[in-house]
Design a protein around this motif. Structure first.
Motif, PDB file in Angstrom:
ATOM      1  N   TYR A  46       6.559   4.831   3.217  1.00  0.00           N
ATOM      2  CA  TYR A  46       5.461   4.292   2.948  1.00  0.00           C
ATOM      3  C   TYR A  46       5.129   3.444   1.851  1.00  0.00           C
ATOM      4  O   TYR A  46       5.957   3.608   0.880  1.00  0.00           O
ATOM      5  CB  TYR A  46       4.118   5.237   3.444  1.00  0.00           C
ATOM      6  CG  TYR A  46       4.186   6.267   2.455  1.00  0.00           C
ATOM      7  CD1 TYR A  46       2.961   6.283   1.539  1.00  0.00           C
ATOM      8  CD2 TYR A  46       5.048   7.324   2.109  1.00  0.00           C
ATOM      9  CE1 TYR A  46       2.969   7.447   0.399  1.00  0.00           C
ATOM     10  CE2 TYR A  46       4.851   8.368   1.131  1.00  0.00           C
ATOM     11  CZ  TYR A  46       3.872   8.489   0.320  1.00  0.00           C
ATOM     12  OH  TYR A  46       3.773   9.370  -0.507  1.00  0.00           O
ATOM     13  N   HIS A  47       3.891   2.924   1.617  1.00  0.00           N
ATOM     14  CA  HIS A  47       3.519   2.480   0.334  1.00  0.00           C
ATOM     15  C   HIS A  47       2.635   3.423  -0.673  1.00  0.00           C
ATOM     16  O   HIS A  47       1.571   3.918  -0.025  1.00  0.00           O
ATOM     17  CB  HIS A  47       2.503   1.040   0.258  1.00  0.00           C
ATOM     18  CG  HIS A  47       3.287   0.101   0.860  1.00  0.00           C
ATOM     19  ND1 HIS A  47       3.572  -0.481   2.273  1.00  0.00           N
ATOM     20  CD2 HIS A  47       4.050  -1.189   0.330  1.00  0.00           C
ATOM     21  CE1 HIS A  47       4.347  -1.498   2.454  1.00  0.00           C
ATOM     22  NE2 HIS A  47       4.797  -1.858   1.072  1.00  0.00           N
ATOM     23  N   ASP A  48       2.880   3.692  -1.730  1.00  0.00           N
ATOM     24  CA  ASP A  48       2.316   4.465  -2.802  1.00  0.00           C
ATOM     25  C   ASP A  48       0.991   3.695  -3.472  1.00  0.00           C
ATOM     26  O   ASP A  48       0.708   2.616  -2.902  1.00  0.00           O
ATOM     27  CB  ASP A  48       3.122   5.069  -3.807  1.00  0.00           C
ATOM     28  CG  ASP A  48       3.600   4.039  -4.840  1.00  0.00           C
ATOM     29  OD1 ASP A  48       3.039   2.673  -4.725  1.00  0.00           O
ATOM     30  OD2 ASP A  48       4.502   4.350  -5.938  1.00  0.00           O
ATOM     31  N   SER A  49       0.427   4.315  -4.139  1.00  0.00           N
ATOM     32  CA  SER A  49      -0.876   3.887  -4.726  1.00  0.00           C
ATOM     33  C   SER A  49      -0.800   2.640  -5.590  1.00  0.00           C
ATOM     34  O   SER A  49      -1.480   1.814  -5.697  1.00  0.00           O
ATOM     35  CB  SER A  49      -1.561   4.983  -5.688  1.00  0.00           C
ATOM     36  OG  SER A  49      -0.895   5.468  -6.758  1.00  0.00           O
ATOM     37  N   ASP A  51       1.418   0.228  -4.396  1.00  0.00           N
ATOM     38  CA  ASP A  51       2.068  -0.552  -3.508  1.00  0.00           C
ATOM     39  C   ASP A  51       3.576  -0.848  -3.590  1.00  0.00           C
ATOM     40  O   ASP A  51       4.023  -1.631  -2.997  1.00  0.00           O
ATOM     41  CB  ASP A  51       1.333  -1.895  -3.585  1.00  0.00           C
ATOM     42  CG  ASP A  51       1.151  -2.619  -2.441  1.00  0.00           C
ATOM     43  OD1 ASP A  51       1.168  -2.020  -1.174  1.00  0.00           O
ATOM     44  OD2 ASP A  51       1.299  -3.922  -2.502  1.00  0.00           O
ATOM     45  N   LYS A  88      -0.447  10.329  -1.001  1.00  0.00           N
ATOM     46  CA  LYS A  88      -1.139   9.308  -1.023  1.00  0.00           C
ATOM     47  C   LYS A  88      -2.054   9.313   0.370  1.00  0.00           C
ATOM     48  O   LYS A  88      -1.499   9.743   1.322  1.00  0.00           O
ATOM     49  CB  LYS A  88      -0.665   7.703  -0.919  1.00  0.00           C
ATOM     50  CG  LYS A  88      -1.460   6.740  -0.784  1.00  0.00           C
ATOM     51  CD  LYS A  88      -0.905   5.442  -0.701  1.00  0.00           C
ATOM     52  CE  LYS A  88      -1.786   4.299  -0.701  1.00  0.00           C
ATOM     53  NZ  LYS A  88      -1.305   3.035  -0.373  1.00  0.00           N
ATOM     54  N   GLU A 113      -0.281  -0.385  11.417  1.00  0.00           N
ATOM     55  CA  GLU A 113      -0.002  -0.957  10.191  1.00  0.00           C
ATOM     56  C   GLU A 113      -0.433  -2.233  10.147  1.00  0.00           C
ATOM     57  O   GLU A 113      -0.577  -3.003  10.952  1.00  0.00           O
ATOM     58  CB  GLU A 113       1.581  -1.151  10.382  1.00  0.00           C
ATOM     59  CG  GLU A 113       2.501  -1.801   9.389  1.00  0.00           C
ATOM     60  CD  GLU A 113       3.818  -1.929   9.497  1.00  0.00           C
ATOM     61  OE1 GLU A 113       4.421  -2.788   8.569  1.00  0.00           O
ATOM     62  OE2 GLU A 113       4.450  -1.450  10.370  1.00  0.00           O
ATOM     63  N   ASP A 114      -0.978  -2.622   9.043  1.00  0.00           N
ATOM     64  CA  ASP A 114      -1.587  -3.900   8.952  1.00  0.00           C
ATOM     65  C   ASP A 114      -0.433  -4.930   8.908  1.00  0.00           C
ATOM     66  O   ASP A 114       0.442  -5.053   8.148  1.00  0.00           O
ATOM     67  CB  ASP A 114      -2.327  -3.848   7.429  1.00  0.00           C
ATOM     68  CG  ASP A 114      -3.133  -5.436   7.176  1.00  0.00           C
ATOM     69  OD1 ASP A 114      -2.640  -6.395   7.686  1.00  0.00           O
ATOM     70  OD2 ASP A 114      -4.491  -5.260   6.683  1.00  0.00           O
ATOM     71  N   THR A 117      -0.251  -7.014   5.279  1.00  0.00           N
ATOM     72  CA  THR A 117       0.186  -6.363   4.038  1.00  0.00           C
ATOM     73  C   THR A 117       1.281  -5.473   4.373  1.00  0.00           C
ATOM     74  O   THR A 117       2.159  -5.013   3.382  1.00  0.00           O
ATOM     75  CB  THR A 117      -0.833  -5.580   3.500  1.00  0.00           C
ATOM     76  OG1 THR A 117      -1.379  -4.418   4.241  1.00  0.00           O
ATOM     77  CG2 THR A 117      -2.088  -6.519   3.295  1.00  0.00           C
ATOM     78  N   ARG A 119       0.992  -2.357   5.005  1.00  0.00           N
ATOM     79  CA  ARG A 119       0.381  -1.198   4.604  1.00  0.00           C
ATOM     80  C   ARG A 119      -0.196  -0.253   5.874  1.00  0.00           C
ATOM     81  O   ARG A 119      -0.549  -0.998   6.678  1.00  0.00           O
ATOM     82  CB  ARG A 119      -0.610  -1.274   3.500  1.00  0.00           C
ATOM     83  CG  ARG A 119      -0.384  -2.034   2.367  1.00  0.00           C
ATOM     84  CD  ARG A 119      -1.671  -2.105   1.688  1.00  0.00           C
ATOM     85  NE  ARG A 119      -1.301  -2.855  -0.043  1.00  0.00           N
ATOM     86  CZ  ARG A 119      -2.374  -3.323  -0.628  1.00  0.00           C
ATOM     87  NH1 ARG A 119      -3.347  -3.083  -0.421  1.00  0.00           N
ATOM     88  NH2 ARG A 119      -1.823  -3.903  -1.782  1.00  0.00           N
TER      89      ARG A 119
END
Length: 271
Positions: A46-49, A51, A88, A113-114, A117, A119
């Motif tokens: 996944y993406h962290d804070s 990105d 996160k 999932e967007d 992006t 995300r």
């Protein structure tokens, strides 16, 4: 989850072979205790804070395209953040909130999932992601339900994580709360595709079992019962494990068969 190879070790963690996205960081706090270079590890990506694409061996409380019951940890200028078991938190943007969310409360959400992006995010607007057309469902089929809303007619529920249906008030014979996980049945699919649910599927066998229980109960109480079709639902459920609606139908059937007499305050067995 992904199974990836550990290709490098650093003071702050490990790098995994991410193939198309090159190397993916697995921080020390998210790595298995016995992690070493050359190991194959099962991780969630996944993406962290900041990105960055990052890995963790922790298992989230929900994956993409799943419905889950998650608690709101904090409210910010961009939306509500949910606790989903990872470092996160999971964002519910304001645009994905059916109504304003409150910190500390649990919500039924859909994880997606967007597409722009990449995300992950969540939404309480379940109708945007779940089907309300039940023509592909089988009537009488048992289903896993998550209670997700209340209306004047009854309770809305997520069906097997894919559909939305309604449990009418007269089918409810036990306390329900938003976020509660339970089991029920697809009672009926209406012409417009809307799905009606119930906790007891009223098959011929189920109806006969209930009428037999009522007769046995009358015999055990010298042919008399004060539990009428006007009695509180919880009293009916406690004695027969049935909804008030099912009980009323069973009494009606026995009356037509001339096996009982129904009066305002009592039921009498016909001898």
């Amino acid at each position: 989850m992904n199974r990836l190879e550990v290709v490098d070790k650093l003071p702050f963690g490990f790098y995994l072979d991410g193939s198309q996205v090159e190397r993916i960081l697995l921080p020390n706090g998210s790595a298995p205790a016995d992690c070493e270079v050359g190991n194959m590890v099962d991780v969630f990506i996944y993406h962290d804070s900041e990105d960055r694409i990052i890995a963790t061996s922790k298992i989230p409380l929900a994956f993409v395209n799943e419905v889950a019951v998650l608690k709101a940890k904090s409210l910010t200028s961009v939306g509500a953040f949910l606790d989903w078991g990872l470092e996160k938190d999971l964002l519910v943007p304001f645009s994905e909130q059916e109504r304003p969310m409150s910190e500390g409360l649990e919500y039924v959400v859909y994880v997606f999932e967007d597409p722009e992006t990449g995300r992950l995010a969540a939404s309480t607007k379940l109708r945007d992601f779940l089907s309300e057309d039940g023509h592909d469902l089988e009537t009488g089929k048992k289903a896993d339900l998550i209670i997700c809303g209340r209306t004047d007619m009854g309770y809305k529920a997520v069906i097997n994580g894919t559909h939305l249906g309604l449990i009418f008030k007269d089918e409810v014979f036990k306390p329900l709360r938003i976020g509660q996980k339970t089991q029920g049945y697809v009672k009926r699919v209406r012409e417009d595709g809307k799905i009606d649910l119930c906790f007891q599927f009223h098959s011929e066998r189920a109806r006969k079992e209930l009428t037999d229980l009522i007769i046995d109960d009358l015999i055990a109480h010298d042919g008399l019962s004060t539990l009428t079709d006007k009695s509180p639902p919880d009293e009916i459920t406690q004695r027969f494990g049935a909804s008030k609606n099912a009980y009323k139908k069973a009494l009606g059937s026995l009356f037509k068969q001339k096996r009982i007499l129904i009066e305002k305050n009592k039921i009498t067995l016909v001898k």
